[in-house]
Motif scaffolding. Structure first.
Motif, PDB file in Angstrom:
ATOM      1  N   TRP A 129       0.987  16.022  11.619  1.00  0.00           N
ATOM      2  CA  TRP A 129       0.440  15.009  10.722  1.00  0.00           C
ATOM      3  C   TRP A 129       0.571  13.635  11.369  1.00  0.00           C
ATOM      4  O   TRP A 129       1.578  13.342  11.999  1.00  0.00           O
ATOM      5  CB  TRP A 129       1.205  14.977   9.398  1.00  0.00           C
ATOM      6  CG  TRP A 129       1.061  16.185   8.526  1.00  0.00           C
ATOM      7  CD1 TRP A 129       2.056  17.036   8.176  1.00  0.00           C
ATOM      8  CD2 TRP A 129      -0.115  16.658   7.884  1.00  0.00           C
ATOM      9  NE1 TRP A 129       1.564  18.010   7.359  1.00  0.00           N
ATOM     10  CE2 TRP A 129       0.230  17.809   7.155  1.00  0.00           C
ATOM     11  CE3 TRP A 129      -1.440  16.226   7.851  1.00  0.00           C
ATOM     12  CZ2 TRP A 129      -0.680  18.526   6.396  1.00  0.00           C
ATOM     13  CZ3 TRP A 129      -2.351  16.954   7.096  1.00  0.00           C
ATOM     14  CH2 TRP A 129      -1.981  18.078   6.385  1.00  0.00           C
ATOM     15  N   GLN A 130      -0.429  12.807  11.201  1.00  0.00           N
ATOM     16  CA  GLN A 130      -0.396  11.432  11.679  1.00  0.00           C
ATOM     17  C   GLN A 130      -0.088  10.512  10.497  1.00  0.00           C
ATOM     18  O   GLN A 130      -0.273  10.896   9.346  1.00  0.00           O
ATOM     19  CB  GLN A 130      -1.753  11.059  12.290  1.00  0.00           C
ATOM     20  CG  GLN A 130      -2.159  11.948  13.437  1.00  0.00           C
ATOM     21  CD  GLN A 130      -1.145  11.909  14.558  1.00  0.00           C
ATOM     22  OE1 GLN A 130      -0.909  10.869  15.145  1.00  0.00           O
ATOM     23  NE2 GLN A 130      -0.528  13.048  14.864  1.00  0.00           N
ATOM     24  N   SER A 151       3.029  17.641   0.542  1.00  0.00           N
ATOM     25  CA  SER A 151       2.335  17.669  -0.750  1.00  0.00           C
ATOM     26  C   SER A 151       1.425  16.449  -0.909  1.00  0.00           C
ATOM     27  O   SER A 151       0.336  16.561  -1.490  1.00  0.00           O
ATOM     28  CB  SER A 151       3.322  17.784  -1.911  1.00  0.00           C
ATOM     29  OG  SER A 151       4.192  16.692  -1.949  1.00  0.00           O
ATOM     30  N   ASP A 152       1.833  15.285  -0.376  1.00  0.00           N
ATOM     31  CA  ASP A 152       0.963  14.105  -0.412  1.00  0.00           C
ATOM     32  C   ASP A 152      -0.332  14.358   0.370  1.00  0.00           C
ATOM     33  O   ASP A 152      -1.425  14.006  -0.090  1.00  0.00           O
ATOM     34  CB  ASP A 152       1.663  12.885   0.183  1.00  0.00           C
ATOM     35  CG  ASP A 152       2.723  12.266  -0.713  1.00  0.00           C
ATOM     36  OD1 ASP A 152       2.771  12.576  -1.924  1.00  0.00           O
ATOM     37  OD2 ASP A 152       3.507  11.446  -0.188  1.00  0.00           O
ATOM     38  N   TRP A 153      -0.213  14.960   1.566  1.00  0.00           N
ATOM     39  CA  TRP A 153      -1.410  15.232   2.377  1.00  0.00           C
ATOM     40  C   TRP A 153      -2.350  16.187   1.660  1.00  0.00           C
ATOM     41  O   TRP A 153      -3.574  15.989   1.660  1.00  0.00           O
ATOM     42  CB  TRP A 153      -1.034  15.811   3.744  1.00  0.00           C
ATOM     43  CG  TRP A 153      -0.618  14.781   4.732  1.00  0.00           C
ATOM     44  CD1 TRP A 153       0.612  14.650   5.312  1.00  0.00           C
ATOM     45  CD2 TRP A 153      -1.428  13.736   5.285  1.00  0.00           C
ATOM     46  NE1 TRP A 153       0.610  13.584   6.169  1.00  0.00           N
ATOM     47  CE2 TRP A 153      -0.623  13.007   6.180  1.00  0.00           C
ATOM     48  CE3 TRP A 153      -2.747  13.337   5.099  1.00  0.00           C
ATOM     49  CZ2 TRP A 153      -1.099  11.905   6.895  1.00  0.00           C
ATOM     50  CZ3 TRP A 153      -3.230  12.242   5.809  1.00  0.00           C
ATOM     51  CH2 TRP A 153      -2.408  11.551   6.690  1.00  0.00           C
ATOM     52  N   GLU A 204       3.439   7.231   6.472  1.00  0.00           N
ATOM     53  CA  GLU A 204       3.920   8.613   6.550  1.00  0.00           C
ATOM     54  C   GLU A 204       3.804   9.268   5.179  1.00  0.00           C
ATOM     55  O   GLU A 204       4.201   8.685   4.175  1.00  0.00           O
ATOM     56  CB  GLU A 204       5.376   8.650   7.024  1.00  0.00           C
ATOM     57  CG  GLU A 204       5.591   8.052   8.399  1.00  0.00           C
ATOM     58  CD  GLU A 204       4.892   8.818   9.509  1.00  0.00           C
ATOM     59  OE1 GLU A 204       4.790  10.059   9.415  1.00  0.00           O
ATOM     60  OE2 GLU A 204       4.460   8.184  10.484  1.00  0.00           O
ATOM     61  N   LEU A 205       3.267  10.488   5.154  1.00  0.00           N
ATOM     62  CA  LEU A 205       3.096  11.228   3.907  1.00  0.00           C
ATOM     63  C   LEU A 205       3.831  12.558   3.985  1.00  0.00           C
ATOM     64  O   LEU A 205       3.974  13.140   5.064  1.00  0.00           O
ATOM     65  CB  LEU A 205       1.607  11.500   3.629  1.00  0.00           C
ATOM     66  CG  LEU A 205       0.686  10.305   3.461  1.00  0.00           C
ATOM     67  CD1 LEU A 205      -0.741  10.766   3.230  1.00  0.00           C
ATOM     68  CD2 LEU A 205       1.141   9.419   2.316  1.00  0.00           C
ATOM     69  N   LEU A 229       0.826  -1.206   0.000  1.00  0.00           N
ATOM     70  CA  LEU A 229       0.000   0.000   0.000  1.00  0.00           C
ATOM     71  C   LEU A 229       0.861   1.258   0.000  1.00  0.00           C
ATOM     72  O   LEU A 229       0.558   2.225  -0.697  1.00  0.00           O
ATOM     73  CB  LEU A 229      -0.943   0.005   1.205  1.00  0.00           C
ATOM     74  CG  LEU A 229      -2.081  -1.010   1.165  1.00  0.00           C
ATOM     75  CD1 LEU A 229      -2.783  -1.079   2.516  1.00  0.00           C
ATOM     76  CD2 LEU A 229      -3.063  -0.656   0.062  1.00  0.00           C
ATOM     77  N   ARG A 230       1.937   1.245   0.780  1.00  0.00           N
ATOM     78  CA  ARG A 230       2.803   2.427   0.875  1.00  0.00           C
ATOM     79  C   ARG A 230       3.612   2.658  -0.393  1.00  0.00           C
ATOM     80  O   ARG A 230       3.754   3.792  -0.844  1.00  0.00           O
ATOM     81  CB  ARG A 230       3.739   2.296   2.077  1.00  0.00           C
ATOM     82  CG  ARG A 230       3.029   2.407   3.418  1.00  0.00           C
ATOM     83  CD  ARG A 230       4.000   2.490   4.578  1.00  0.00           C
ATOM     84  NE  ARG A 230       4.923   1.372   4.659  1.00  0.00           N
ATOM     85  CZ  ARG A 230       4.672   0.229   5.307  1.00  0.00           C
ATOM     86  NH1 ARG A 230       3.512   0.055   5.925  1.00  0.00           N
ATOM     87  NH2 ARG A 230       5.583  -0.734   5.343  1.00  0.00           N
TER      88      ARG A 230
END
Length: 152
Positions: A121-122, A133-135, A129-130, A61-62
């Motif tokens: 961020w969680q 920009s991913d978030w 972990e993001l 998934l990551r």
């Protein structure tokens, strides 16, 4: 690519969310429009650590799904089950007054994108972990996915 870090993108989402009504029919899935608003708000709370969400992340998934889901410009597929903590039929926030719940969602969306941040961020429950920009991309895509669900 559109993200929550772009004010015009946030305004677009706000306009589209304001077009929703509690009785707006869904095109797929089981949530009502009101449950969807609460689902998105719960997701933003989870991103900020205001709502715990069970981590089910895997290396696949990551490393494989995350970049595809966030950065390949295709609509997300339908039919994925959400975490129980984000499911209004299970442990998610129950809908209250519709306009107040939409206002709460918009406030959370604004808080996510505000600088400086007033939260940490969680880890994402699927993607781990993001980056910042991913978030911002995830928040936009998750919202637009559910707006499409209701034709908005």
């Amino acid at each position: 690519m559109k993200t929550l870090s772009d004010e015009s993108c946030r305004e677009e989402l706000g306009t589209r969310l304001r077009r929703l009504h509690p009785e707006t029919p869904r095109r797929w899935g089981k949530m009502s429009a009101h449950q969807m608003v609460c689902h998105l708000a719960d997701a933003f709370r989870g991103y900020m650590g205001l709502r715990p969400v069970t981590n089910v992340s895997t290396p696949f998934l990551r490393r494989v799904v995350r970049p595809l889901a966030l950065w390949v410009p295709l609509p997300w597929p339908h039919g994925f089950r959400t975490a129980p903590e984000l499911d209004q039929q299970r442990a998610g926030t129950k809908p209250g007054e519709f306009d107040r719940d939409v206002d709460d969602l918009l406030r959370l969306m604004g808080r996510i994108s505000r600088r400086p941040r007033d939260f940490q961020w969680q880890a994402h429950p699927l993607f781990g972990e993001l980056s910042e920009s991913d978030w911002m991309r995830l928040g936009y895509l998750h919202t637009i996915h559910h707006l499409r669900q209701f034709g908005c």
